[in-house]
Design an enzyme around this catalytic site. Sequence first.
Site, short mmCIF file in Angstrom:
data_model
loop_
_atom_site.label_atom_id
_atom_site.label_comp_id
_atom_site.label_asym_id
_atom_site.label_seq_id
_atom_site.Cartn_x
_atom_site.Cartn_y
_atom_site.Cartn_z
CG ASP A 83 -37.21 -9.12 -2.95
OD1 ASP A 83 -37.21 -8.21 -3.79
OD2 ASP A 83 -36.20 -9.43 -2.27
CG HIS A 84 -35.61 -10.28 -6.83
ND1 HIS A 84 -35.10 -9.56 -7.89
CD2 HIS A 84 -35.06 -9.71 -5.72
CE1 HIS A 84 -34.28 -8.62 -7.46
NE2 HIS A 84 -34.25 -8.68 -6.14
N GLY A 183 -26.21 -8.55 -1.75
CA GLY A 183 -25.20 -9.23 -0.93
C GLY A 183 -24.24 -8.28 -0.23
N GLY A 214 -30.56 -3.92 -3.59
CA GLY A 214 -29.16 -4.02 -3.21
C GLY A 214 -28.69 -2.82 -2.42
CB SER A 216 -27.31 -3.98 2.62
OG SER A 216 -28.53 -4.56 3.06
CG ASP A 258 -32.22 -10.08 2.84
OD1 ASP A 258 -32.15 -10.30 4.06
OD2 ASP A 258 -32.38 -10.99 2.02
#
Length: 314
Positions: A83-84, A183, A214, A216, A258
């Site tokens: 990831d990334h 986040g 992103g 979530s 995540d």
Amino acid sequence: MPLVNTKKMFEMAYKNGYAVGAFNVNNMEITQGIIDAVAEEKAPLILQISRGARDYAKISYLKGIINVVVEENPDIPVSTHLDHGDTFETCKQFVDDGFTSVMIDASSRPFKENIEITKRVVEYAHPRDVCVEAELGQLGGIEEDVVGVDDVSKHIADPNQAVEFVEKSGCDSLAVACGTSHGAYKFKSEPKLAFDVIQGIGERLPGFPLVMHGSSSVLKEFVDLINKYGGKMPHAMGVPEESISKAAKMAICKVNIDTDLRLALTAKIRQVFAEKPSEFDPRKYLGPGREAIKEMVRHKLHVLGCAGKAGECL
Ligand code: G3H
Ligand code: 13P
Ligand code: ZN
């Protein structure tokens, strides 16, 4: 079999209108919670490791855990993903370590440079049967190792650039900035995704899999539990689950999650500590935490529409 790259998964996800969940793993309990859910729901799975996860747990430990997952679940197609990844060297390392998919995230570089780095990773990965995800546009939010932009709306992916990017770089999938951010604090007011961007890229690149980072949802129930048991997460806000389901029916074939796992684990551990202040056996709080991750993932697999789809991805 079932350690696979993401080719077949994305082909089926695109064709049948769902997305595969890509869940971040950092330790044994998180990984077990995820695989228990996926095994029960018979879903394809992408286990992803960030550079932060690698630095925290060490790649050899995470690989060991993942190898057990693969061995014990022969009917679940599992892809292991970086990831990334920030440089060619990091991606090369993960390819050499046996991962089946890598992300090169050069999205903060100028367009041409992003293409060049991605192409270099593709040229190394493809002969080794490893898929490459790239990123166009920039996400917001701040993670341990992934610093995003402040104003997400100014960095949305451009559909015309996406065509040129995919053609010139040869990447297998593309993460497109469409209003999400990493986040637990994704929106200051009403959550809004740029579905027109997903639609626009989908029309210009028919059959090509897109990725949503992103993703979530920062479910209120879990934020409330955290706050109730001594945490402090005011104004946390995520992407509404209806929006995730809608995107999954479009060209989005991989959805990265995540934060929701972190929230589930944290809420449960806080609850155990608050209700049983004398508890000091890690199994008594990590165990319920692992169960909370499992329930969260089970729920997500239905939001993404990939529950029951493991068989067709093998
Ligand atoms: O994209 C970011 C993921 O949530 C990973 O976060 O870099 O803190 O491991 P991390
Ligand atoms: P969330 O922070 O929304 O879970 O996104 C995770 C992610 O995009 C990992 O690459
Ligand atoms: Zn991400």
